[in-house]
Design a protein around this motif. Structure first.
Motif, PDB file in Angstrom:
ATOM      1  N   VAL A 105      61.300  38.470  83.029  1.00  0.00           N
ATOM      2  CA  VAL A 105      62.604  38.335  83.676  1.00  0.00           C
ATOM      3  C   VAL A 105      63.256  37.017  83.244  1.00  0.00           C
ATOM      4  N   SER A 106      64.574  37.052  83.135  1.00  0.00           N
ATOM      5  CA  SER A 106      65.293  35.846  82.718  1.00  0.00           C
ATOM      6  C   SER A 106      66.775  36.108  82.859  1.00  0.00           C
ATOM      7  N   SER A 107      67.557  35.081  82.644  1.00  0.00           N
ATOM      8  CA  SER A 107      68.993  35.269  82.513  1.00  0.00           C
ATOM      9  C   SER A 107      69.285  35.682  81.068  1.00  0.00           C
ATOM     10  N   PRO A 108      70.478  36.221  80.806  1.00  0.00           N
ATOM     11  CA  PRO A 108      70.823  36.547  79.412  1.00  0.00           C
ATOM     12  C   PRO A 108      70.805  35.301  78.540  1.00  0.00           C
ATOM     13  N   GLY A 109      70.324  35.466  77.311  1.00  0.00           N
ATOM     14  CA  GLY A 109      70.361  34.360  76.362  1.00  0.00           C
ATOM     15  C   GLY A 109      69.182  33.424  76.404  1.00  0.00           C
ATOM     16  N   SER A 110      68.138  33.776  77.147  1.00  0.00           N
ATOM     17  CA  SER A 110      66.968  32.902  77.234  1.00  0.00           C
ATOM     18  C   SER A 110      66.072  32.998  75.996  1.00  0.00           C
ATOM     19  N   GLY A 111      66.351  33.978  75.144  1.00  0.00           N
ATOM     20  CA  GLY A 111      65.481  34.200  73.986  1.00  0.00           C
ATOM     21  C   GLY A 111      64.332  35.137  74.287  1.00  0.00           C
ATOM     22  N   LYS A 112      64.504  35.953  75.300  1.00  0.00           N
ATOM     23  CA  LYS A 112      63.415  36.818  75.756  1.00  0.00           C
ATOM     24  C   LYS A 112      62.985  37.822  74.673  1.00  0.00           C
ATOM     25  N   THR A 113      63.947  38.479  74.055  1.00  0.00           N
ATOM     26  CA  THR A 113      63.590  39.474  73.038  1.00  0.00           C
ATOM     27  C   THR A 113      63.001  38.810  71.802  1.00  0.00           C
ATOM     28  N   THR A 114      63.543  37.665  71.424  1.00  0.00           N
ATOM     29  CA  THR A 114      62.971  36.935  70.285  1.00  0.00           C
ATOM     30  C   THR A 114      61.538  36.525  70.586  1.00  0.00           C
ATOM     31  N   LEU A 115      61.300  36.041  71.798  1.00  0.00           N
ATOM     32  CA  LEU A 115      59.940  35.681  72.190  1.00  0.00           C
ATOM     33  C   LEU A 115      59.040  36.900  72.176  1.00  0.00           C
ATOM     34  N   LEU A 116      59.556  38.024  72.633  1.00  0.00           N
ATOM     35  CA  LEU A 116      58.749  39.237  72.680  1.00  0.00           C
ATOM     36  C   LEU A 116      58.384  39.701  71.275  1.00  0.00           C
ATOM     37  N   GLY A 202      38.004  54.378  81.237  1.00  0.00           N
ATOM     38  CA  GLY A 202      37.203  53.496  80.412  1.00  0.00           C
ATOM     39  C   GLY A 202      37.911  53.097  79.137  1.00  0.00           C
ATOM     40  N   HIS A 203      39.213  52.900  79.195  1.00  0.00           N
ATOM     41  CA  HIS A 203      39.975  52.573  77.998  1.00  0.00           C
ATOM     42  C   HIS A 203      39.747  51.139  77.561  1.00  0.00           C
ATOM     43  N   ALA A 204      40.004  50.934  76.285  1.00  0.00           N
ATOM     44  CA  ALA A 204      40.134  49.564  75.812  1.00  0.00           C
ATOM     45  C   ALA A 204      41.408  48.993  76.420  1.00  0.00           C
ATOM     46  N   PRO A 205      41.435  47.694  76.627  1.00  0.00           N
ATOM     47  CA  PRO A 205      42.632  47.092  77.236  1.00  0.00           C
ATOM     48  C   PRO A 205      43.879  47.300  76.370  1.00  0.00           C
ATOM     49  N   ALA A 206      44.994  47.309  77.007  1.00  0.00           N
ATOM     50  CA  ALA A 206      46.289  47.397  76.328  1.00  0.00           C
ATOM     51  C   ALA A 206      47.285  46.570  77.125  1.00  0.00           C
ATOM     52  N   ILE A 207      48.376  46.222  76.468  1.00  0.00           N
ATOM     53  CA  ILE A 207      49.414  45.423  77.129  1.00  0.00           C
ATOM     54  C   ILE A 207      50.734  46.185  77.103  1.00  0.00           C
ATOM     55  N   LEU A 208      51.375  46.224  78.241  1.00  0.00           N
ATOM     56  CA  LEU A 208      52.718  46.777  78.359  1.00  0.00           C
ATOM     57  C   LEU A 208      53.657  45.654  78.781  1.00  0.00           C
ATOM     58  N   PHE A 209      54.633  45.371  77.939  1.00  0.00           N
ATOM     59  CA  PHE A 209      55.674  44.421  78.302  1.00  0.00           C
ATOM     60  C   PHE A 209      56.871  45.190  78.856  1.00  0.00           C
ATOM     61  N   ILE A 210      57.377  44.735  79.969  1.00  0.00           N
ATOM     62  CA  ILE A 210      58.590  45.306  80.553  1.00  0.00           C
ATOM     63  C   ILE A 210      59.658  44.223  80.492  1.00  0.00           C
ATOM     64  N   GLU A 211      60.607  44.378  79.587  1.00  0.00           N
ATOM     65  CA  GLU A 211      61.681  43.381  79.475  1.00  0.00           C
ATOM     66  C   GLU A 211      62.814  43.809  80.385  1.00  0.00           C
ATOM     67  N   ASN A 212      62.951  43.124  81.488  1.00  0.00           N
ATOM     68  CA  ASN A 212      63.918  43.518  82.500  1.00  0.00           C
ATOM     69  C   ASN A 212      65.347  43.184  82.072  1.00  0.00           C
ATOM     70  N   VAL A 213      66.301  43.718  82.766  1.00  0.00           N
ATOM     71  CA  VAL A 213      67.713  43.402  82.530  1.00  0.00           C
ATOM     72  C   VAL A 213      67.923  41.901  82.756  1.00  0.00           C
ATOM     73  N   GLY A 214      68.705  41.274  81.878  1.00  0.00           N
ATOM     74  CA  GLY A 214      68.955  39.840  82.002  1.00  0.00           C
ATOM     75  C   GLY A 214      69.685  39.499  83.287  1.00  0.00           C
ATOM     76  N   ASN A 215      68.937  38.961  84.240  1.00  0.00           N
ATOM     77  CA  ASN A 215      69.492  38.748  85.564  1.00  0.00           C
ATOM     78  C   ASN A 215      68.452  37.988  86.377  1.00  0.00           C
ATOM     79  N   LEU A 216      68.806  36.853  86.885  1.00  0.00           N
ATOM     80  CA  LEU A 216      67.833  36.056  87.641  1.00  0.00           C
ATOM     81  C   LEU A 216      67.887  36.309  89.149  1.00  0.00           C
ATOM     82  N   VAL A 217      68.598  37.361  89.564  1.00  0.00           N
ATOM     83  CA  VAL A 217      68.730  37.612  90.997  1.00  0.00           C
ATOM     84  C   VAL A 217      67.958  38.875  91.400  1.00  0.00           C
ATOM     85  N   CYS A 218      68.510  40.023  91.097  1.00  0.00           N
ATOM     86  CA  CYS A 218      67.971  41.286  91.622  1.00  0.00           C
ATOM     87  C   CYS A 218      66.539  41.599  91.187  1.00  0.00           C
TER      88      CYS A 218
END
Length: 351
Positions: A105-116, A202-218
């Protein structure tokens, strides 16, 4: 509608009223709102001595025109209660698939997608056997999902229209369309899951990233079934964001302070920002990262790869960590300037 901020209102707000008496009565109170019913008074703002208005001072901590505080709380309880039920199903579903889900979660423009994108590429190097997938949230377009797919990771774009956040049902629908789901059950039916998924695969671990809508409130209020919320704040934003949007930083387990390579160019007080974040959430962990330079990425991956699902083991940054992050950014800047100087010298020699 979002009962947290009242945005994307249904247009029914004028019809909400919380008095429960029979309308067969004959008394003569005034019915002057558009729907023809007597609405309970909406909460007015608290007014400071200097005239400032605070609409979050009521019991519901939100003001919706035409809606009483009681009704707002009832609606929030109803909507978030159903969301939380679905989030619990998501959580059980993720556990059944061996998946650690992180809600970014972040505000728009934090670089979230680039970081991801940088994170996925780094994970492909460090843990190539680890499945990684992404659910992308935006109001419109598939731009971010396209960027993720370019890394080789599967991604599902979820456009929310006027919605300001992802909810648990959206995440369930999207997860059903990802390979992380198929590899476990072999059922690519693409529907939200209502069953408990308490089976152990009994799965091997996996990671799911959920990139939320750019918004620091809701998004702070909406449980998606994730292991943790990660608040991403860039140094190009104000260091007082944790105080201005406290619910988000209170809900997050980790704050990633991104774009630290830009610190030499900015008047941003890292220590003050961390202090503000811990004022609203004393337990929040903090990592200093630059997705473009790679600074701090190893610590970020260590945090993500914590395998047992307990609280991440990364120690909270100390003043020395903060100093080290600043020093790393300065060293990078010096290197950049030296490279430019060398280029100029070479050009001068050639003339």
């Amino acid at each position: 509608m979002c009962v947290v901020c009242g945005c994307a209102a249904t247009g029914q707000a004028g019809h909400d009223h919380d008095h429960d008496h029979d309308h067969g009565h004959g008394h003569g109170h005034s019915h002057d709102h558009p729907a023809g019913h007597a609405a309970a008074p909406a909460h007015g703002p608290a007014v400071a001595a200097n005239g400032d208005l605070h609409y979050g001072a009521g019991q519901a901590r939100v003001s919706v025109p035409g809606m009483s505080q009681t009704r707002a709380i009832q609606l929030e309880t109803h909507v978030l209660g159903e969301n939380n039920r679905l989030a619990a199903l998501n959580r059980a579903h993720f556990a059944g698939h061996g998946i650690a889900a992180y809600n970014l979660v972040s505000s728009p423009g934090s670089g979230k997608t680039t970081l991801l994108c940088a994170t996925i590429q780094a994970l492909q190097q460090r843990a190539p056997q680890l499945p990684v997938a992404v659910i992308e949230g935006d109001q419109q377009t598939s731009h971010d999902a396209d960027r993720i797919r370019a890394t080789g990771a599967p991604a599902i774009q979820v456009n929310t229209g006027k919605g300001c956040h992802l909810d648990a049902q959206m995440v369930a629908e999207a997860f059903g369309r990802l390979p992380l789901h198929d590899h476990a059950h072999g059922h690519a039916h693409g529907r939200a899951h209502e069953h408990a998924h308490d089976h152990g695969h009994g799965h091997a671990p996996a990671i799911l990233f959920i990139e939320n809508v750019g918004n620091l409130v809701c998004p702070a209020m909406w449980d998606l079934g994730e292991r943790a919320k990660v608040a991403i704040l860039s140094v190009t934003e104000g260091e007082d964001k944790p105080l201005k949007y406290p619910d988000m930083f209170a809900a997050a387990r980790l704050m990633v302070l991104n774009k630290v390579d830009l610190l030499p160019h900015l008047d941003f007080d890292v220590a003050r920002c961390i202090a503000y974040a811990r004022r609203v959430n004393p337990g929040i962990e903090v990592l200093l990262v630059s997705a473009t330079s790679g600074a701090g990425m190893d610590a970020w991956l260590d945090w993500l790869l914590d395998a047992d699902g307990s609280a991440p083991s990364a120690a909270p940054p100390t003043d020395a960590d903060t100093k080290a992050g600043t020093e790393a950014a300065l060293r990078q800047r010096i290197a950049e300037l030296e490279a430019r100087l060398a280029t100029l010298d070479a050009a001068g020699s050639a003339r």
